[in-house]
Design a protein around this motif. Sequence first.
Motif, PDB file in Angstrom:
ATOM      1  N   ASP A  30       0.838  -1.217  -0.120  1.00  0.00           N
ATOM      2  CA  ASP A  30       0.065  -0.072  -0.003  1.00  0.00           C
ATOM      3  C   ASP A  30       0.966   1.415  -0.038  1.00  0.00           C
ATOM      4  O   ASP A  30       0.390   2.131  -0.696  1.00  0.00           O
ATOM      5  N   LYS A  34       0.095   2.009  -3.662  1.00  0.00           N
ATOM      6  CA  LYS A  34      -1.313   2.717  -3.557  1.00  0.00           C
ATOM      7  C   LYS A  34      -1.193   4.077  -3.004  1.00  0.00           C
ATOM      8  O   LYS A  34      -2.083   4.934  -2.822  1.00  0.00           O
ATOM      9  N   GLN A  36      -0.691   4.957  -0.265  1.00  0.00           N
ATOM     10  CA  GLN A  36      -1.102   5.323   1.084  1.00  0.00           C
ATOM     11  C   GLN A  36      -0.202   5.309   2.087  1.00  0.00           C
ATOM     12  O   GLN A  36       0.800   4.969   2.101  1.00  0.00           O
ATOM     13  N   GLU A  41      -5.987   5.408   6.164  1.00  0.00           N
ATOM     14  CA  GLU A  41      -5.880   5.076   4.587  1.00  0.00           C
ATOM     15  C   GLU A  41      -5.558   3.365   4.573  1.00  0.00           C
ATOM     16  O   GLU A  41      -6.214   2.525   3.950  1.00  0.00           O
ATOM     17  N   LYS A  44      -8.576   1.194   5.341  1.00  0.00           N
ATOM     18  CA  LYS A  44      -9.592   1.139   4.077  1.00  0.00           C
ATOM     19  C   LYS A  44      -9.096   0.175   3.205  1.00  0.00           C
ATOM     20  O   LYS A  44     -10.055   0.009   2.144  1.00  0.00           O
ATOM     21  N   SER A  45      -7.978  -0.378   3.267  1.00  0.00           N
ATOM     22  CA  SER A  45      -7.374  -1.537   2.129  1.00  0.00           C
ATOM     23  C   SER A  45      -8.555  -2.485   2.120  1.00  0.00           C
ATOM     24  O   SER A  45      -9.481  -2.846   3.018  1.00  0.00           O
ATOM     25  N   ASP A  46      -8.623  -3.195   0.866  1.00  0.00           N
ATOM     26  CA  ASP A  46      -9.613  -4.290   0.554  1.00  0.00           C
ATOM     27  C   ASP A  46      -9.613  -5.604   1.698  1.00  0.00           C
ATOM     28  O   ASP A  46     -10.498  -6.028   1.778  1.00  0.00           O
ATOM     29  N   GLU A  47      -8.433  -5.797   2.216  1.00  0.00           N
ATOM     30  CA  GLU A  47      -8.177  -6.819   2.994  1.00  0.00           C
ATOM     31  C   GLU A  47      -8.957  -6.583   4.407  1.00  0.00           C
ATOM     32  O   GLU A  47      -8.918  -7.821   5.197  1.00  0.00           O
ATOM     33  N   LYS A  48      -9.192  -5.346   4.901  1.00  0.00           N
ATOM     34  CA  LYS A  48      -9.702  -5.189   5.989  1.00  0.00           C
ATOM     35  C   LYS A  48      -8.920  -5.651   7.222  1.00  0.00           C
ATOM     36  O   LYS A  48      -9.263  -6.377   7.914  1.00  0.00           O
ATOM     37  N   PRO A 108      -5.812  -8.882 -11.519  1.00  0.00           N
ATOM     38  CA  PRO A 108      -6.727  -7.750 -11.858  1.00  0.00           C
ATOM     39  C   PRO A 108      -6.045  -7.078 -12.999  1.00  0.00           C
ATOM     40  O   PRO A 108      -5.027  -7.130 -13.094  1.00  0.00           O
TER      41      PRO A 108
END
Length: 142
Positions: A30, A34, A36, A41, A44-48, A108
Amino acid sequence: MPSSKKRSDCPISSSLDVWGDKWSLLIVRDLMFKKQSTYGEFLKSDEKIATNILASRLLMLEENGIISKQDHPDSKAKVLYKLTEKGINLLPLLIEINLWAEKYSEIPESQQVILNEVKKDKVGFIEEKIGEMMKDVLRISM
């Protein structure tokens, strides 16, 4: 890492002691890709990631010289996390993990674009990205 915390003298084992848990390389990712750089921040990553785990991993990464903590220019209540030179030098490892994952799982489209660039000239890509990130480190330390 202090020798008292090492499980063995094996370089792989010693490295895993620093970044081999479930979350540390995701924090490095990140920071690296990203952009971050604050606690909020990362949450808020997708992995929680859970807040207690995040706090623990940030502290461990800082203690091991992978990241540094700095005052936030806009808020006294916030802290900025930045990769150190040691952390930036994890880029080749992250690239190789991505290339391995590409072989065995779906990637992705945004990641595939980056991997296509990497495959054209891996060494050049890594040198360019490390150079860009090091400029940021040098700018901060001055």
